[in-house]
Scaffold this motif. Structure first.
Motif, mmCIF file in Angstrom:
data_model
loop_
_atom_site.group_PDB
_atom_site.id
_atom_site.type_symbol
_atom_site.label_atom_id
_atom_site.label_comp_id
_atom_site.label_asym_id
_atom_site.label_seq_id
_atom_site.Cartn_x
_atom_site.Cartn_y
_atom_site.Cartn_z
ATOM 1 N N UNK A 16 -1.633 14.422 9.955
ATOM 2 C CA UNK A 16 -0.784 13.128 9.100
ATOM 3 C C UNK A 16 0.217 11.993 9.914
ATOM 4 N N UNK A 17 0.877 12.207 11.328
ATOM 5 C CA UNK A 17 1.479 10.922 12.529
ATOM 6 C C UNK A 17 0.052 10.606 12.890
ATOM 7 N N UNK A 18 -0.744 11.174 13.163
ATOM 8 C CA UNK A 18 -2.130 10.309 13.548
ATOM 9 C C UNK A 18 -2.704 8.900 12.407
ATOM 10 N N UNK A 19 -2.614 9.482 10.929
ATOM 11 C CA UNK A 19 -2.802 9.031 9.832
ATOM 12 C C UNK A 19 -2.249 7.919 9.267
ATOM 13 N N UNK A 20 -1.192 8.126 9.668
ATOM 14 C CA UNK A 20 -0.462 7.111 9.296
ATOM 15 C C UNK A 20 -0.662 5.723 10.369
ATOM 16 N N UNK B 193 0.876 -1.343 -0.155
ATOM 17 C CA UNK B 193 -0.465 -0.149 -0.461
ATOM 18 C C UNK B 193 0.878 1.192 -0.266
ATOM 19 N N UNK B 194 0.895 2.073 -1.080
ATOM 20 C CA UNK B 194 1.536 3.298 -1.116
ATOM 21 C C UNK B 194 0.734 4.293 -0.055
ATOM 22 N N UNK B 195 0.764 5.081 0.823
ATOM 23 C CA UNK B 195 0.287 5.775 1.304
ATOM 24 C C UNK B 195 0.921 6.681 0.945
ATOM 25 N N UNK B 196 -0.330 8.118 1.319
ATOM 26 C CA UNK B 196 -0.469 9.867 1.413
ATOM 27 C C UNK B 196 -0.662 10.631 1.936
ATOM 28 N N UNK B 197 -0.329 11.245 3.204
ATOM 29 C CA UNK B 197 -1.048 12.191 3.801
ATOM 30 C C UNK B 197 -1.133 13.695 3.830
ATOM 31 N N UNK C 14 -3.000 2.116 -3.229
ATOM 32 C CA UNK C 14 -2.595 3.866 -3.371
ATOM 33 C C UNK C 14 -3.363 4.211 -2.796
ATOM 34 N N UNK C 15 -3.185 5.084 -1.233
ATOM 35 C CA UNK C 15 -4.500 5.047 -0.327
ATOM 36 C C UNK C 15 -3.972 6.757 0.153
ATOM 37 N N UNK C 16 -5.006 7.635 -0.570
ATOM 38 C CA UNK C 16 -4.748 8.467 0.406
ATOM 39 C C UNK C 16 -5.312 9.419 1.299
ATOM 40 N N UNK C 17 -5.077 10.321 2.738
ATOM 41 C CA UNK C 17 -5.836 10.253 3.278
ATOM 42 C C UNK C 17 -5.040 11.822 3.955
ATOM 43 N N UNK C 18 -6.183 12.746 5.048
ATOM 44 C CA UNK C 18 -6.062 13.988 4.963
ATOM 45 C C UNK C 18 -6.933 14.080 6.408
ATOM 46 N N UNK D 23 1.818 9.672 -5.706
ATOM 47 C CA UNK D 23 1.273 8.467 -5.211
ATOM 48 C C UNK D 23 1.185 7.785 -6.986
ATOM 49 N N UNK D 24 0.674 8.423 -8.252
ATOM 50 C CA UNK D 24 0.439 7.476 -9.439
ATOM 51 C C UNK D 24 3.064 7.117 -10.044
ATOM 52 N N UNK D 25 3.261 8.409 -9.733
ATOM 53 C CA UNK D 25 4.911 8.374 -9.741
ATOM 54 C C UNK D 25 5.032 7.218 -9.038
ATOM 55 N N UNK D 26 5.234 7.026 -7.940
ATOM 56 C CA UNK D 26 5.240 6.068 -5.992
ATOM 57 C C UNK D 26 5.396 4.515 -8.038
ATOM 58 N N UNK D 27 3.576 4.316 -7.319
ATOM 59 C CA UNK D 27 3.576 3.330 -8.237
ATOM 60 C C UNK D 27 4.178 2.335 -9.154
ATOM 61 N N UNK D 28 5.043 4.021 -10.419
ATOM 62 C CA UNK D 28 5.121 3.032 -11.535
ATOM 63 C C UNK D 28 6.578 3.070 -11.029
ATOM 64 N N UNK D 29 7.209 3.739 -9.872
ATOM 65 C CA UNK D 29 8.704 3.548 -9.268
ATOM 66 C C UNK D 29 8.703 1.933 -9.378
ATOM 67 N N UNK D 30 7.869 1.834 -8.323
ATOM 68 C CA UNK D 30 7.740 0.140 -7.522
ATOM 69 C C UNK D 30 7.363 -0.692 -8.357
#
Length: 163
Positions: free
Chosen positions: A96-100, A30-34, A89-93, A76-83
């Motif tokens: 930050x520290x608590x969402x991670x 899971x690629x996570x961005x917050x 791919x998960x985006x949270x708002x 997230x797209x760039x990270x998925x391509x590199x992976x």
């Protein structure tokens, strides 16, 4: 095995490379961005307090939210391509520290990068959000340097009472 890769501007390539190198091929990645809510909240607040009474369509906070979402999707797209393998791919708002930490529930491994003072070894190589995550994540961690680690001579000396 479930692996969460915390994708952050500036350090994400090292995290993705570490996941590629260390996560088994059959791992669920899971690629996570917050996105922190503080910038958009400040724009909403400034508009409401100073400029926008009666004109919600001109609220710059909404535009900031849209720009943040587009930036996160691009990252997230760039990270998925590199992976280079299937992943979620998960985006949270939010905070930050608590969402991670919340996103690591049920995970076996979290991959994150040092985000503080990376010029020398020591505790300041972790920023506040990363320190919180390291202290609270309920899974194993793979903490990576986003660039080559500093020389051992940069390690702070021991406290005087330990010499």
């Amino acid at each position: 095995m479930a692996v969460v890769v915390w994708v952050v501007e500036g350090t994400w390539p090292a995290c993705v490379d570490a996941a590629r190198a260390h996560a088994p091929e059959d791992a669920e990645v899971v690629l996570l961005h917050v996105t922190g809510h503080d910038v958009a909240d400040a724009a909403h607040g400034a508009f409401a307090g100073l400029l926008g009474r009666g004109h919600p369509e001109r609220d710059p906070g909404t535009r900031v939210e849209h720009l943040a979402a587009a930036s996160a999707e691009s990252l997230l797209q760039a990270a998925a391509e590199r992976l280079g393998r299937p992943c979620a791919r998960v985006e949270r708002t939010g905070r930050v520290e608590r969402e991670v930490v919340a996103a690591t529930e049920g995970a076996d491994l979290l991959v994150l990068a040092r985000d503080g003072d990376r010029a020398r070894l020591g505790p300041h190589s972790l920023g506040p959000a990363s320190r919180f995550v390291v202290d609270h994540a309920a899974c194993s961690l793979l903490l990576v340097w986003p660039e080559p680690a500093p020389d051992l001579t940069t390690m702070p000396p021991p406290p005087p009472h330990h010499r």
